[in-house]
Design an enzyme around this catalytic site. Structure first.
Site: not given
Length: 271
Positions: A142, A156
């Site tokens: 990401s 995350y």
């Protein structure tokens, strides 16, 4: 040389980027192995792909939070005589709320799915790729792995940064053997991700130009791994953000991340 019909294993294939990878690779002549927790969705996707393409599609439901899931999955592949040429480590989700707002089993499951499982899958499937002199591994990371961590999804960004560094080392160790490894780093992508985390209303405040479709992300990822690109950030806006963050002093970048956390993250109790 790639095989006439490469075999691709896609984790988290039931929706979003995983399902888009399945459709893209089937259209390119791959046979597929689809895994995720939701067997009904996998079967529905498999039926669609078999009807539209000549692909052989194998459905192997698994919960990657189970510490024995990867070994069981690989045993099932071996029993069926399936050698994996493309590994798409896509399974993932977010845990909203601050770190202490969630219990340890929640964090442990998250770490298994987003870090341990992709690492173990690569470890188990890489020897066959090396032996055959051909393989592709895409670790779906990401943009979050390139920018300071934010409050509200504590693990995350950390997990995505791990996938980026892991991919870099793996690529250096294997590129001379015909195995390409790429960390694919999308930004905001239209999928169920924010619906599952309960942050859709917050995400809808973002301007439309910051979003990409899952199909666009997959096209960039496929092209990047074939080129031998080790880390690929998708979309011009995301590449600009990554470049800008690298230029900012760390304290300023962290302050900006903290400000945006308050606007676009659930900082309350876990849901």
């Amino acid at each position: 040389m790639p095989p006439a019909r490469p075999v691709s294993l896609i984790t988290g294939a039931s929706a979003g980027i995983g399902a888009a990878f399945a459709r893209d690779l089937a259209a390119r002549g791959h046979d597929l192995i689809l895994t995720a927790r939701r067997a009904d969705r996998l079967e529905s996707l498999a039926e669609e792909l078999r009807a539209r393409h000549t692909s052989t599609v194998t459905v192997l439901p698994a919960d990657l939070a189970d510490p024995h899931a990867v070994s069981a999955l690989c045993d099932a592949l071996a029993a069926r005589g399936l050698a994996v040429d493309w590994l798409i480590n896509n399974a993932g989700y977010g845990v909203p709320g601050t770190f202490e707002a969630n219990d340890w089993p929640t964090h442990e499951a998250f770490i298994r799915v987003l870090m341990t499982a992709p690492t173990e899958l690569a470890w188990r499937l890489l020897p066959g790729m090396r032996q055959r002199g051909y393989g592709r591994i895409i670790n779906v990371a990401s943009l979050a792995g390139h920018v300071p961590g934010s409050a509200g999804h504590t693990l995350y960004a950390a997990s995505k940064a791990y996938l980026i560094k892991f991919s870099q080392s793996l690529a250096l160790e294997n590129r001379h053997l015909g195995v390409h490894v790429c960390a694919l780093c999308p930004g905001f992508t239209w999928s169920e991700f924010h619906d599952v985390t309960g942050t859709r209303e917050l995400m809808n405040k973002l301007p439309g130009f910051m979003w990409q479709t899952a199909e666009a992300v997959v096209r960039e990822g496929h092209d990047a791994v074939e080129r031998g690109e080790v880390v690929h950030v998708t979309g011009g806006v995301n590449r600009f953000i990554k470049a800008l963050v690298k230029l900012l002093p760390d304290r300023l970048a962290l302050w900006l991340s903290g400000r945006e956390s308050k606007r676009y993250r659930d900082l309350g109790e876990a849901v």
